[in-house]
Design a protein around this motif. Structure first.
Motif, PDB file in Angstrom:
ATOM      1  N   ARG A   1      -1.483   8.216  10.061  1.00  0.00           N
ATOM      2  CA  ARG A   1      -1.496   8.898   8.725  1.00  0.00           C
ATOM      3  C   ARG A   1      -0.245   9.350   8.325  1.00  0.00           C
ATOM      4  N   PHE A   2       0.403   8.942   7.158  1.00  0.00           N
ATOM      5  CA  PHE A   2       1.674   9.374   6.650  1.00  0.00           C
ATOM      6  C   PHE A   2       1.522  10.267   5.331  1.00  0.00           C
ATOM      7  N   THR A   3       2.333  11.087   4.951  1.00  0.00           N
ATOM      8  CA  THR A   3       2.523  11.686   3.699  1.00  0.00           C
ATOM      9  C   THR A   3       3.807  11.389   3.043  1.00  0.00           C
ATOM     10  N   ARG A   4       3.483  10.920   2.030  1.00  0.00           N
ATOM     11  CA  ARG A   4       4.917  10.624   1.270  1.00  0.00           C
ATOM     12  C   ARG A   4       5.410  12.150   0.559  1.00  0.00           C
ATOM     13  N   THR A   5       6.659  12.282   0.806  1.00  0.00           N
ATOM     14  CA  THR A   5       6.867  13.643   0.551  1.00  0.00           C
ATOM     15  C   THR A   5       7.932  13.710  -0.736  1.00  0.00           C
ATOM     16  N   ALA A   6       8.289  12.365  -1.169  1.00  0.00           N
ATOM     17  CA  ALA A   6       8.917  12.606  -2.543  1.00  0.00           C
ATOM     18  C   ALA A   6       8.925  11.161  -3.030  1.00  0.00           C
TER      19      ALA A   6
ATOM     20  N   ALA B   1       0.891  -1.376  -0.061  1.00  0.00           N
ATOM     21  CA  ALA B   1      -0.220  -0.046   0.011  1.00  0.00           C
ATOM     22  C   ALA B   1       0.814   1.261   0.030  1.00  0.00           C
ATOM     23  N   ALA B   2       1.923   1.127   0.825  1.00  0.00           N
ATOM     24  CA  ALA B   2       2.829   2.539   1.026  1.00  0.00           C
ATOM     25  C   ALA B   2       3.574   2.619  -0.475  1.00  0.00           C
ATOM     26  N   SER B   3       3.937   1.512  -1.008  1.00  0.00           N
ATOM     27  CA  SER B   3       4.602   1.685  -2.523  1.00  0.00           C
ATOM     28  C   SER B   3       3.830   2.128  -3.527  1.00  0.00           C
ATOM     29  N   VAL B   4       2.645   2.198  -3.471  1.00  0.00           N
ATOM     30  CA  VAL B   4       1.505   2.826  -4.656  1.00  0.00           C
ATOM     31  C   VAL B   4       0.978   4.235  -4.301  1.00  0.00           C
ATOM     32  N   VAL B   5       1.642   4.939  -3.133  1.00  0.00           N
ATOM     33  CA  VAL B   5       1.162   6.170  -2.699  1.00  0.00           C
ATOM     34  C   VAL B   5       1.977   6.986  -3.813  1.00  0.00           C
ATOM     35  N   ALA B   6       1.093   7.899  -4.469  1.00  0.00           N
ATOM     36  CA  ALA B   6       1.912   9.065  -5.177  1.00  0.00           C
ATOM     37  C   ALA B   6       2.596   9.863  -4.389  1.00  0.00           C
ATOM     38  N   PRO B   7       3.765  10.560  -5.196  1.00  0.00           N
ATOM     39  CA  PRO B   7       4.851  11.633  -4.288  1.00  0.00           C
ATOM     40  C   PRO B   7       3.384  12.859  -3.935  1.00  0.00           C
ATOM     41  N   GLY B   8       3.575  13.273  -2.383  1.00  0.00           N
ATOM     42  CA  GLY B   8       2.602  14.164  -2.167  1.00  0.00           C
ATOM     43  C   GLY B   8       1.441  13.554  -1.509  1.00  0.00           C
ATOM     44  N   GLY B   9       1.215  12.225  -1.778  1.00  0.00           N
ATOM     45  CA  GLY B   9       0.042  11.526  -1.255  1.00  0.00           C
ATOM     46  C   GLY B   9       0.132  10.976   0.266  1.00  0.00           C
ATOM     47  N   THR B  10      -1.072  10.296   0.437  1.00  0.00           N
ATOM     48  CA  THR B  10      -1.395   9.678   1.760  1.00  0.00           C
ATOM     49  C   THR B  10      -1.624   8.349   1.916  1.00  0.00           C
ATOM     50  N   LEU B  11      -1.193   7.940   3.039  1.00  0.00           N
ATOM     51  CA  LEU B  11      -1.411   6.410   3.466  1.00  0.00           C
ATOM     52  C   LEU B  11      -2.116   6.446   4.851  1.00  0.00           C
ATOM     53  N   LEU B  12      -3.334   6.045   4.678  1.00  0.00           N
ATOM     54  CA  LEU B  12      -4.206   6.214   6.062  1.00  0.00           C
ATOM     55  C   LEU B  12      -4.417   4.702   6.538  1.00  0.00           C
ATOM     56  N   VAL B  13      -4.070   4.292   7.496  1.00  0.00           N
ATOM     57  CA  VAL B  13      -4.586   3.010   8.219  1.00  0.00           C
ATOM     58  C   VAL B  13      -5.281   3.091   9.525  1.00  0.00           C
ATOM     59  N   ALA B  14      -6.137   2.294   9.889  1.00  0.00           N
ATOM     60  CA  ALA B  14      -6.883   2.427  11.153  1.00  0.00           C
ATOM     61  C   ALA B  14      -7.133   0.912  11.279  1.00  0.00           C
TER      62      ALA B  14
END
Length: 223
Positions: free
Chosen positions: A218-223, A141-154
């Motif tokens: 919640r994480f943001t992919r910065t690059a 899931a983390a690997s397919v987040v676009a740069p600037g995008g968000t990973l949200l897990v609950a």
């Protein structure tokens, strides 16, 4: 899984078959509706301030989260193992007038995954009494987040206060905040936005007052 159960989903689960797809098909076919039809509150809280883009809803169930996202401007791909759940999700989206904004795909996560990249990847309560390689799913899931995008897990942090592990025929899986951080092993190109256990009211199906803890990342992919 999507949203809150209309009944006690944890205690309603039958025994654990070897075939995960068969388990979830049986689970959905056993009732007209498993979940409430409302979006998960933590999703709403964490996503409300984000700019809409492409979203991936993992374990979408009957589609409440995907429908909410679509209604708020997202283009959504909803993924689940159960064909029955996906059929209900598609019907829900059509009824809410957002059917053209959501694509539905069946995958047994951990073995197959959708193709693409997304501005938001949401994994809400991917906790299962049958086989699920959570670490592999979350890393993918983390690997397919676009740069600037968000990973949200609950995920649930515990049973409701009115239940215990002795009430269930299967082992509980309640990862801690640090457990999931370790499983993800995100590099420095990620920023932590939310790392929290949330206590909320959670009465039993017959009205017994109670609480339950949920963990949210919640994480943001910065690059």
């Amino acid at each position: 899984m999507s949203a809150e159960p209309t009944t006690s989903a944890d205690s309603a689960a039958p025994g654990t078959p070897e075939d995960a797809r068969a388990f979830w098909e049986e689970r959905y076919r056993d009732s007209d509706r498993v979940w409430s039809g409302n979006p998960n509150p933590l999703l709403v809280r964490e996503v409300a301030g984000l700019e809409p883009g492409r979203a991936l809803d993992l374990g979408c169930g009957e589609g409440a989260d995907a429908v909410w996202l679509a209604a708020h401007g997202w283009r959504v791909t909803g993924v689940d193992i159960s064909t029955t759940a996906l059929d209900r999700a598609a019907a829900h989206a059509e009824a809410e007038g957002v059917g053209e904004s959501v694509t539905w795909e069946r995958h047994e996560l951990g073995r197959t995954f959708p193709e693409g990249s997304w501005d938001l990847v949401s994994a809400q309560f991917l906790q299962s009494p049958v086989e699920l390689d959570r670490e592999r799913v979350l890393r993918w899931a983390a690997s397919v987040v676009a740069p600037g995008g968000t990973l949200l897990v609950a995920m649930h942090a515990s049973w409701p206060s009115w239940q215990s592990e002795h009430d269930h025929p299967f082992a509980a899986d309640f990862p801690s905040l640090q457990d999931v951080l370790g499983e993800l092993a995100l590099p420095a190109t990620w920023r932590v936005e939310t790392l929290e256990e949330v206590k909320r009211d959670h009465p039993s199906p017959d009205g017994v007052p109670g609480t339950r803890g949920d963990n949210v990342w919640r994480f943001t992919r910065t690059a």
